[in-house]
Design a protein around this motif. Structure first.
Motif, PDB file in Angstrom:
ATOM      1  N   GLU A  67     -68.694   8.566 -82.443  1.00  0.00           N
ATOM      2  CA  GLU A  67     -67.763   7.583 -82.979  1.00  0.00           C
ATOM      3  C   GLU A  67     -68.174   6.993 -84.327  1.00  0.00           C
ATOM      4  OE1 GLU A  67     -65.604   5.573 -79.253  1.00  0.00           O
ATOM      5  OE2 GLU A  67     -67.773   5.219 -79.252  1.00  0.00           O
ATOM      6  N   ASP A  83     -68.318   3.589 -88.959  1.00  0.00           N
ATOM      7  CA  ASP A  83     -67.288   3.969 -87.990  1.00  0.00           C
ATOM      8  C   ASP A  83     -66.303   4.924 -88.660  1.00  0.00           C
ATOM      9  OD1 ASP A  83     -64.842   3.892 -86.391  1.00  0.00           O
ATOM     10  OD2 ASP A  83     -65.715   2.164 -85.371  1.00  0.00           O
ATOM     11  N   TRP A 144     -56.528   5.581 -83.972  1.00  0.00           N
ATOM     12  CA  TRP A 144     -57.765   5.805 -83.212  1.00  0.00           C
ATOM     13  C   TRP A 144     -58.312   7.170 -83.604  1.00  0.00           C
ATOM     14  CZ3 TRP A 144     -57.983   9.295 -78.793  1.00  0.00           C
ATOM     15  CH2 TRP A 144     -56.772   9.961 -78.547  1.00  0.00           C
ATOM     16  N   LEU A 145     -59.309   7.663 -82.885  1.00  0.00           N
ATOM     17  CA  LEU A 145     -60.051   8.838 -83.359  1.00  0.00           C
ATOM     18  C   LEU A 145     -59.301  10.163 -83.303  1.00  0.00           C
ATOM     19  CD1 LEU A 145     -63.636   7.959 -82.136  1.00  0.00           C
ATOM     20  CD2 LEU A 145     -62.893   8.287 -84.482  1.00  0.00           C
ATOM     21  N   PRO A 148     -59.038  10.403 -87.325  1.00  0.00           N
ATOM     22  CA  PRO A 148     -60.122   9.652 -87.988  1.00  0.00           C
ATOM     23  C   PRO A 148     -59.851   9.532 -89.486  1.00  0.00           C
ATOM     24  CG  PRO A 148     -60.811  11.897 -87.535  1.00  0.00           C
ATOM     25  CD  PRO A 148     -59.486  11.722 -86.851  1.00  0.00           C
ATOM     26  N   THR A 202     -63.400   7.890 -75.356  1.00  0.00           N
ATOM     27  CA  THR A 202     -62.978   6.919 -76.352  1.00  0.00           C
ATOM     28  C   THR A 202     -61.675   6.258 -75.948  1.00  0.00           C
ATOM     29  OG1 THR A 202     -62.620   6.613 -78.743  1.00  0.00           O
ATOM     30  CG2 THR A 202     -61.656   8.569 -77.751  1.00  0.00           C
ATOM     31  N   PRO A 233     -66.191  13.400 -86.239  1.00  0.00           N
ATOM     32  CA  PRO A 233     -65.896  13.523 -84.821  1.00  0.00           C
ATOM     33  C   PRO A 233     -64.940  14.680 -84.575  1.00  0.00           C
ATOM     34  CG  PRO A 233     -64.452  11.901 -85.812  1.00  0.00           C
ATOM     35  CD  PRO A 233     -65.303  12.406 -86.920  1.00  0.00           C
TER      36      PRO A 233
END
Length: 241
Positions: A67, A83, A144-145, A148, A202, A233
């Motif tokens: 993350e 991050d 959110w991821l 990214p 996550t 990620p």
């Protein structure tokens, strides 16, 4: 009373002796003034306060985590973590301080499967800035991821003297057998570009039906002998187009 000449002579002689001695000894000497200790001491200059060192100058290693990118000092102390959902501009500014020079920027075009972006390269380290549609990100819940704002790639064991590794110490250039024996190596966690060596669950948006694990991945060289690169990620995938 009769004073004899002898008595007068003795008295006169005694007085002469007293005056003579007084003349030899002189008067009491004048007191020598004692110098004031405070006024005679040299002035003490205040010691200047040293400016605190920038913690980023202590960074000796970058560690890819699922993350975020950890910036570590000697001994493994984490100085800060970048991050992958944070500002790419701020990340580039921070890494410019670490490497003591700006990156070489390589813009790239969008494809059917990913947005355009910019590779910010310092030697064998790359920060991949992803230029997703921010309005769509907010409208469709992709904050959110799964989208990214940047990713990282290690193309070698070090970049300009800064060590590049996974949290277990695996590095690009290691034997592929070292990756296969890594405690986190998980060929069952499917991604479209590599094999997971560390993964976490996550947070996902409400209503999300896809995978919810994000990973640090490794890929082998064409001959399968060595680790070609490490990246993060990477979201677990149900399949690849």
């Amino acid at each position: 009373m009769t004073i004899t000449r002898r008595t007068v002579a003795i008295t006169t002689g005694a007085l002469a002796l007293v005056f003579s001695l007084t003349g030899c000894l002189g008067g009491s000497p004048a007191a020598t003034p004692t110098p004031d200790a405070a006024s005679s001491s040299p002035a003490v200059e205040p010691t200047p306060t040293a400016e605190p060192a920038d913690p980023l100058t202590t960074v000796v290693g970058l560690v890819a985590r699922p993350e975020g990118l950890e910036l570590r000092a000697d001994g493994g102390t984490v100085v800060t973590t970048l991050d992958y959902m944070s500002s790419p501009i701020d990340a580039v500014t921070t890494l410019t301080a670490v490497f003591d020079e700006p990156p070489v920027d390589e813009p790239y075009a969008a494809t059917n499967h990913r947005p355009g972006g910019v590779f910010h390269r310092w030697d064998l380290f790359v920060l991949d800035e992803r230029l997703y549609d921010e309005a769509r990100r907010q409208a469709e819940g992709y904050d959110w991821l799964v989208w990214p704002r940047f990713a990282v790639y290690f193309d070698g064991p070090a970049a300009d003297g800064v060590v590049l590794s996974s949290s277990s110490g695996l590095q690009a250039g290691d034997a592929w057998s070292a990756a296969e024996s890594d405690p986190g190596f998980d060929p069952d966690l499917w991604t479209c570009t590599g094999t997971s060596i560390e993964a976490v669950t996550t947070a996902v948006p409400s209503g999300w039906t896809g995978a919810d694990r994000v990973a640090v991945i490794v890929t082998p060289t064409d001959d399968g002998a060595m680790v070609k690169w490490i990246g993060a990620p990477e979201l677990e995938a149900d399949g690849c187009a």
